[in-house]
Design an enzyme around this catalytic site. Structure first.
Site, short mmCIF file in Angstrom:
data_model
loop_
_atom_site.label_atom_id
_atom_site.label_comp_id
_atom_site.label_asym_id
_atom_site.label_seq_id
_atom_site.Cartn_x
_atom_site.Cartn_y
_atom_site.Cartn_z
N TYR A 1 9.86 8.05 -1.18
CA TYR A 1 8.54 7.98 -0.34
C TYR A 1 9.04 7.45 1.22
O TYR A 1 8.76 8.00 2.16
CB TYR A 1 7.76 6.87 -0.78
CG TYR A 1 6.29 6.73 0.00
CD1 TYR A 1 5.56 7.85 0.34
CD2 TYR A 1 6.22 5.51 0.66
CE1 TYR A 1 4.24 7.54 0.97
CE2 TYR A 1 4.86 5.34 1.64
CZ TYR A 1 4.25 6.21 1.86
OH TYR A 1 3.14 6.37 2.64
N SER B 1 4.85 4.09 6.89
CA SER B 1 4.43 2.86 6.15
C SER B 1 5.54 1.54 6.34
O SER B 1 6.77 2.08 6.66
CB SER B 1 4.45 3.37 4.59
OG SER B 1 5.04 2.18 3.75
N SER B 2 5.08 0.61 6.05
CA SER B 2 6.04 -0.55 6.10
C SER B 2 7.51 -0.55 4.97
O SER B 2 8.16 -0.96 5.43
CB SER B 2 5.34 -1.83 6.13
OG SER B 2 4.73 -2.04 4.70
N CYS B 3 7.19 0.53 4.03
CA CYS B 3 8.28 0.43 3.24
C CYS B 3 9.39 1.25 3.56
O CYS B 3 10.38 1.36 3.08
CB CYS B 3 7.93 0.91 2.00
SG CYS B 3 7.41 2.73 1.86
N LYS C 1 8.97 9.21 4.82
CA LYS C 1 8.44 8.75 6.15
C LYS C 1 9.50 8.60 7.09
O LYS C 1 9.22 8.64 8.15
CB LYS C 1 7.69 7.39 5.69
CG LYS C 1 6.49 7.52 4.70
CD LYS C 1 5.51 8.32 5.54
CE LYS C 1 4.26 8.73 4.94
NZ LYS C 1 3.11 9.42 5.29
N HIS D 1 -2.78 0.69 -5.69
CA HIS D 1 -2.13 -0.26 -5.06
C HIS D 1 -2.53 -1.41 -5.69
O HIS D 1 -3.57 -1.58 -6.31
CB HIS D 1 -2.22 -0.19 -3.66
CG HIS D 1 -1.12 0.80 -2.68
ND1 HIS D 1 -1.70 2.00 -2.25
CD2 HIS D 1 0.04 0.49 -2.55
CE1 HIS D 1 -0.76 2.48 -1.80
NE2 HIS D 1 0.39 1.88 -1.96
P1 GDP Z 1 4.11 -1.94 -2.97
O1 GDP Z 1 3.48 -2.85 -1.90
O2 GDP Z 1 4.81 -0.84 -2.60
O3 GDP Z 1 5.24 -2.91 -3.87
O4 GDP Z 1 3.07 -1.45 -4.17
P2 GDP Z 1 1.77 -2.21 -4.83
O5 GDP Z 1 0.69 -2.23 -3.73
O6 GDP Z 1 1.58 -1.37 -6.28
O7 GDP Z 1 2.03 -3.79 -5.15
C1 GDP Z 1 3.13 -4.03 -6.04
C2 GDP Z 1 3.32 -5.55 -6.23
O8 GDP Z 1 2.10 -6.09 -6.86
C3 GDP Z 1 4.32 -5.70 -7.10
O9 GDP Z 1 4.73 -6.90 -6.81
C4 GDP Z 1 3.66 -5.88 -8.51
O10 GDP Z 1 4.35 -6.45 -9.56
C5 GDP Z 1 2.44 -6.38 -8.33
N1 GDP Z 1 1.19 -6.33 -9.32
C6 GDP Z 1 0.72 -7.28 -9.72
N2 GDP Z 1 -0.26 -6.69 -10.49
C7 GDP Z 1 -0.21 -5.46 -10.30
C8 GDP Z 1 -1.16 -4.24 -10.68
O11 GDP Z 1 -2.08 -4.42 -11.60
N3 GDP Z 1 -0.83 -3.04 -10.21
C9 GDP Z 1 0.04 -2.92 -9.18
N4 GDP Z 1 0.36 -1.72 -8.71
N5 GDP Z 1 0.76 -3.96 -8.76
C10 GDP Z 1 0.79 -5.14 -9.39
#
Ligand code: GDP
Length: 318
Positions: free
Chosen positions: A137, A108-110, A141, A180
């Site tokens: 996580y 993953s890119s994280c 990875k 996500h």
């Molecule tokens: P990340 O890419 O690992 O951080 O995970 P996510 O795919 O859950 O994306 C998270 C980002 O989207 C953060 O900046 C959240 O604040 C924003 N976000 C906005 N609304 C939502 C929501 O309803 N659900 C989730 N999961 N993230 C949200």
């Protein structure tokens, strides 16, 4: 890898694994070994080893993982590290023990540091601290990709790690707490339109930027790497480090602009309320995709086109 090779796709019901199975089938690979997690718990060392002993797969796509959005990463910190370490250690070790010809590990890119220069190159791995919200996580990875590298160096295996950016597509997770961002916003807007709601709450500030890759595009990249690339092609001379490969589009978008795009597609005209009590996560996560481009792959699906496809699928399967 030829059309009769025995291929094990671990995690074939998930977002990435199911896309890999669709693409393999489309290309005429028909000797696939698939197991649901009920049939084979990949966290169970003995079960996995017996499975490899009996089935003897030639090639392994390791797409099985415990994954989720920023909510799942907060709610399941223990499972994120335990399940992922167990799944990948068992599959990688058994692949070596039972003579798998090539294994492809999906990360993953994280894995990259929270404040890595953007776009993030493979060599930025382990250069500074990680984003805390998904550290368990990410640590798992990173262990997986280092395990592949270590086995290659010591045992001469051909285990390759690819690091996809944020994925979306068929079989996505639409769970409001744990999914996500992209599928969750799609669902929130769709339900608001259906129920005539004039307001939708989204998380954070809307300012973070993310890169999104359609799962079918990922599958093409993964199969191309399996067909054409070997570990030895990835190490530069004597320098066997950072041999993993980023897979992304090379373009990112703010969460706010993503929300506006999804609002347009779902027909949501109401107000978006940003709940800043919820986390933003890492400020930006854009991959440098020079390496995979040089190998001959590029993402094909534009973001709006991919979201429309996902929306059609969601409506059909709701
Ligand atoms: P990340 O890419 O690992 O951080 O995970 P996510 O795919 O859950 O994306 C998270 C980002 O989207 C953060 O900046 C959240 O604040 C924003 N976000 C906005 N609304 C939502 C929501 O309803 N659900 C989730 N999961 N993230 C949200």
């Amino acid at each position: 890898m030829d059309k009769n090779s025995k291929l094990f796709v671990a995690g074939h019901r998930g977002l990435a694994g199911s896309a890999i199975v669709r693409e393999l089938t489309r290309k005429g690979y028909d000797n696939l070994i698939l197991r649901t997690s009920k049939e084979l718990d990949l966290r169970d060392n003995n079960g996995v080893d017996n499975f490899f002993d009996k089935e003897k797969p030639d090639f392994v796509f390791l797409a099985a993982a415990r994954v989720g959005g920023i909510g799942a990463n907060a709610n399941f910190r223990a499972e994120m590290i335990y399940d992922n370490l167990m799944i990948q250690s068992n599959v990688i070790h058994s692949s070596w023990k039972h003579g798998v010809k090539k294994l492809l590990f999906l990360g993953s890119s994280c894995i990259y540091p929270k404040f890595a220069p953007q776009p993030m190159k493979e060599e930025h791995l382990l250069t500074s601290e990680l984003e805390y919200s998904n550290e368990p996580y990410a640590v798992a990875k990173i262990a997986g990709l280092k395990m592949c590298e270590a086995y290659n160096i010591q045992y001469g295996t051909d285990f390759i790690s690819v690091m996809p950016t944020n994925l979306y597509g068929i079989n996505d997770n639409f769970d409001l707490e744990n999914g996500h961002v992209l599928p969750v916003i799609l669902r929130k807007f769709h339900e608001a339109v259906k129920n005539n709601k004039s307001q939708v709450e989204l998380w954070g500030s809307g300012q973070p930027k993310r890169e999104f890759l359609y799962s079918d595009d990922l599958a093409k990249a993964v199969i191309m790497v399996m067909e054409k690339v070997s570990f030895k092609d990835l190490s530069i001379g004597e320098k066997i480090i950072n041999t993993h490969i980023n897979i992304g589009t090379g373009k990112d978008i703010s969460i706010k602009d993503l929300a506006l795009m999804i609002a347009g597609i779902t027909g949501f005209n109401g107000e978006i309320v940003w709940n800043t009590a919820k986390p933003d996560g890492t400020p930006r996560k854009l991959l440098d995709v020079e390496k995979i481009s040089a190998l001959g792959w590029k993402a094909e699906t534009e973001l709006d086109e991919g979201i429309k496809k996902l929306y059609d699928w969601y409506i059909e399967n709701e």
